[in-house]
Design an enzyme around this catalytic site. Structure first.
Site, PDB file in Angstrom:
ATOM      1  N   LYS A 279       0.624  -0.976   0.149  1.00 30.83           N
ATOM      2  CA  LYS A 279       0.160  -0.207   0.195  1.00 30.83           C
ATOM      3  C   LYS A 279       1.010   1.171   0.194  1.00 30.83           C
ATOM      4  O   LYS A 279       2.353   1.121   0.334  1.00 30.83           O
ATOM      5  CB  LYS A 279      -0.764   0.150   1.241  1.00 30.83           C
ATOM      6  N   GLU A 351      -6.666  -9.906   0.777  1.00 31.43           N
ATOM      7  CA  GLU A 351      -6.091 -10.733   1.810  1.00 31.43           C
ATOM      8  C   GLU A 351      -7.429 -10.938   2.587  1.00 31.43           C
ATOM      9  O   GLU A 351      -7.478 -12.554   2.656  1.00 31.43           O
ATOM     10  CB  GLU A 351      -4.834 -10.660   2.841  1.00 31.43           C
ATOM     11  N   ARG A 353     -10.750 -11.877   2.219  1.00 34.14           N
ATOM     12  CA  ARG A 353     -11.560 -12.638   1.234  1.00 34.14           C
ATOM     13  C   ARG A 353     -10.733 -13.988   1.176  1.00 34.14           C
ATOM     14  O   ARG A 353     -11.093 -14.996   1.633  1.00 34.14           O
ATOM     15  CB  ARG A 353     -11.381 -12.300   0.004  1.00 34.14           C
TER      16      ARG A 353
HETATM   17  N1  BES Z   1      -8.483  -3.521   4.609  1.00 32.64           N
HETATM   18  C1  BES Z   1      -8.546  -3.390   3.185  1.00 32.64           C
HETATM   19  C2  BES Z   1      -9.715  -2.559   2.331  1.00 32.64           C
HETATM   20  C3  BES Z   1      -9.621  -0.964   3.352  1.00 32.64           C
HETATM   21  C4  BES Z   1      -9.247  -0.188   2.544  1.00 32.64           C
HETATM   22  C5  BES Z   1     -10.073  -0.536   4.178  1.00 32.64           C
HETATM   23  C6  BES Z   1      -8.919   0.795   3.112  1.00 32.64           C
HETATM   24  C7  BES Z   1     -10.832   0.388   4.316  1.00 32.64           C
HETATM   25  C8  BES Z   1     -10.009   1.810   4.026  1.00 32.64           C
HETATM   26  C9  BES Z   1      -8.360  -4.431   2.247  1.00 32.64           C
HETATM   27  O1  BES Z   1      -7.543  -5.638   2.402  1.00 32.64           O
HETATM   28  C10 BES Z   1      -8.010  -4.083   0.840  1.00 32.64           C
HETATM   29  O2  BES Z   1      -6.901  -3.817   0.626  1.00 32.64           O
HETATM   30  N2  BES Z   1      -8.529  -4.069  -0.089  1.00 32.64           N
HETATM   31  C11 BES Z   1      -7.955  -3.764  -1.674  1.00 32.64           C
HETATM   32  C12 BES Z   1      -8.881  -4.908  -2.537  1.00 32.64           C
HETATM   33  C13 BES Z   1      -8.541  -4.204  -3.934  1.00 32.64           C
HETATM   34  C14 BES Z   1      -6.657  -5.012  -3.943  1.00 32.64           C
HETATM   35  C15 BES Z   1      -9.447  -5.375  -4.954  1.00 32.64           C
HETATM   36  C16 BES Z   1      -8.913  -2.280  -1.788  1.00 32.64           C
HETATM   37  O3  BES Z   1      -9.806  -2.233  -1.352  1.00 32.64           O
HETATM   38  O4  BES Z   1      -7.344  -1.378  -2.884  1.00 32.64           O
HETATM   39 ZN    ZN Z   2      -7.086  -5.762   4.597  1.00 32.22          ZN
HETATM   40 MN    MN Z   3      -5.438  -5.444   1.859  1.00 28.51          MN
END
Ligand code: BES
Ligand code: ZN
Ligand code: MN
Length: 498
Positions: A279, A351, A353
């Site tokens: 990230k 991750e 899911r």
């Molecule tokens: N934990 C995150 C989701 C999230 C992101 C929650 C920002 C709250 C704020 C999750 O694990 C994630 O990183 N999801 C990705 C999915 C994508 C790679 C399909 C996302 O939302 O960017």
């Molecule tokens: Zn996450």
């Molecule tokens: Mn994530």
């Protein structure tokens, strides 16, 4: 906080602060009217002089009113008399709570529950306790010099109109105290940083809660147990971390053994750096909150036990970190889930899911009456719904109706999103049964579609709480959502009404 319920004449109650409601245009419910009479009109005169108009959510603290035994009086705006529903009342309770929390009063007598309103007394008391606990919540356990309020609110008495109202209020207080305690636990766990709140810490907390509670039993599956079960998806996420993963299973037995349980599954990702699909640095600290689904499930199970809910409830919390490492998942890796379905990990940041799918397959053994998973699953859900509603995904109409209603009743709302098969193609993979991501569009729905493939054996709903589990900005912190929604739903399912 200590809660009590009593009947009596408001003006004669000795208390540091008497709390009464006033409608818009200074329309006064019976209690305020009686207090005004006791003060020979001084109350109304002071309200007018201060420009207090009873608007919803406004409060005014008055000192040294003649003719009443209370040292102070807090007037709380209730808004238009005709519009005082549960939602408006909760707003007034919240305002009262904030005024009391900062008002240097150690005890308060709250008469807001003594007037006849459209909301049943029991629900009113429950909402009031939850609002007061929310207003007085602080998280300063990691400050070297905490600065607690000089005079913390420690004792609250709810005034009842009569004996039977008092009984209803008492039941509501007990429910509110249990739900607020579960919510507080969820907040505390969420606010703890990733270096403290690890999978080990979550498991230890679950165990601690079960201690001394005969109806609550905790079982923690270790890496080797998960390997034996073939949880290749969950374990693939944990491979990038030095913290061992845990699968926390909390069993609450409130009904005969043969009664099918309700199962709550919560994402317990204690820090999500994204893994190799790292990230960006900005705001990455917020990914300590990626275990808020798991925290809500642990909080809900604690509340079930405290309430002695006549229901069997099981909490399942898959817990891991998601970090980059030489041993971590790489984009393109293919893993085999416990269900036997293979997954191409095209983005290691999807991750949640991966850990949830194995947890869902694990639920099959309980032959559940229903499964609800709670997860900070997608940033896309925050884009879609913002911070007010959790995304609700299910193809089960009855379950959808129940969960939406529970959200409305508590103000901890969900909003239904589609889960049509039409979206499923986006998860196609050339090399495995499915990919873990599905392109740029409909991110929250695709996350739900992925989970749906592992939840075919039972009625199931998914709550994406990415936008509701914590606040950003000045009052950054965990909200404890959706514990209130879940508890309302469980109370309803248990047939506990009011
Ligand atoms: N934990 C995150 C989701 C999230 C992101 C929650 C920002 C709250 C704020 C999750 O694990 C994630 O990183 N999801 C990705 C999915 C994508 C790679 C399909 C996302 O939302 O960017
Ligand atoms: Zn996450
Ligand atoms: Mn994530």
């Amino acid at each position: 906080m200590d809660y009590h319920v009593k009947t009596g004449i408001p003006a004669r109650q000795a208390t540091a602060c008497l709390v009464i409601g006033v409608h818009s245009g200074l329309g006064t419910p019976a209690t305020a009217e009686a207090v005004d009479q006791a003060t020979e009109g001084a109350l109304r005169r002071q309200l007018v002089r201060a420009g207090f108009d009873g608007a919803a959510g406004k409060t005014l603290m008055l000192h040294e009113l003649p003719g009443i035994a209370a040292q102070r009086l807090l007037a709380v705006g209730l808004g238009d008399a005709g519009k005082l529903d549960a939602k408006a009342q909760r707003k007034a309770f919240g305002a009262a709570g904030r005024a009391l929390a900062t008002g240097s009063v150690a005890d308060a007598l709250i008469a807001l529950t003594a007037d006849r309103v459209s909301v049943p007394a029991r629900q009113g008391a429950r909402d009031l306790v939850i609002a007061l606990e929310e207003a007085t919540y602080r998280f300063d356990q990691l400050k070297s010099k905490p600065t607690p309020p000089k005079v913390p609110l420690a004792r609250v008495t709810l005034l009842a109109a009569d004996r039977s109202a008092a009984n209803a209020l008492r039941r509501g207080v007990d429910e509110g105290v249990a739900i607020a305690a579960g919510t507080r636990l969820a907040k505390d766990l969420g606010n703890l940083p990733g270096n403290v709140c690890t999978p080990i810490h979550l498991a230890a907390t679950a165990r601690k809660i079960a201690r001394g509670r005969a109806r609550l039993r905790v079982e923690v599956l270790e890496q080797k147990d998960m390997a034996r079960l073939g949880m290749g998806a969950l374990l693939s996420v944990a491979r990038g971390s030095r913290q061992p993963p845990k699968l926390i299973v909390m069993h609450y037995r409130g009904a005969p053994a043969r009664t099918p349980p309700v199962v709550l599954v919560g994402k317990g990702l204690t820090f999500d750096a994204g893994g190799i699909s790292l990230k960006p640095a900005a705001d990455m600290d917020q990914m300590k909150y990626d275990m808020c689904g798991g925290a809500a499930v642990i909080g809900a199970l604690a509340a079930c036990a405290q309430l002695d809910l006549p229901l069997n409830v099981i909490g399942v919390v898959p817990s891991s970190e998601n970090l980059p490492d030489g041993n971590a998942n790489k984009p393109g890796d293919i893993v085999t889930s416990m269900s036997g379905q293979t997954i191409e990990v095209l983005n290691t940041d999807a991750e949640g899911r991966l850990i949830l799918c194995d947890a869902l397959t694990y639920c099959e053994r309980f032959k559940p009456a229903a499964v609800v998973d709670v997860a900070t699953l997608t940033g896309a859900c925050v884009v879609a719904l913002g911070h007010h509603a959790s995304g609700l995904f299910t193809t089960d109409e009855a379950l959808a109706g129940e969960l939406l209603a529970a959200g409305e009743q508590t103000g901890d709302r969900g909003w239904r999103m589609p889960l049509w098969d039409d979206y499923q193609d986006q998860l196609d993979s050339n090399f495995a049964d499915m990919a873990n991501i599905g392109g740029k569009s409909a991110g929250a729905i695709i996350g739900a579609c992925f989970l749906a493939r592992y939840a075919k054996a039972f009625p199931w709903a998914h709550l994406d709480i990415a936008g509701t589990a914590w606040r950003t900005g000045n009052d950054k912190g965990a909200t404890g959502r959706p514990v209130p929604l879940l508890m309302q739903w469980l109370l309803q399912r248990a047939g506990v009404t009011g």
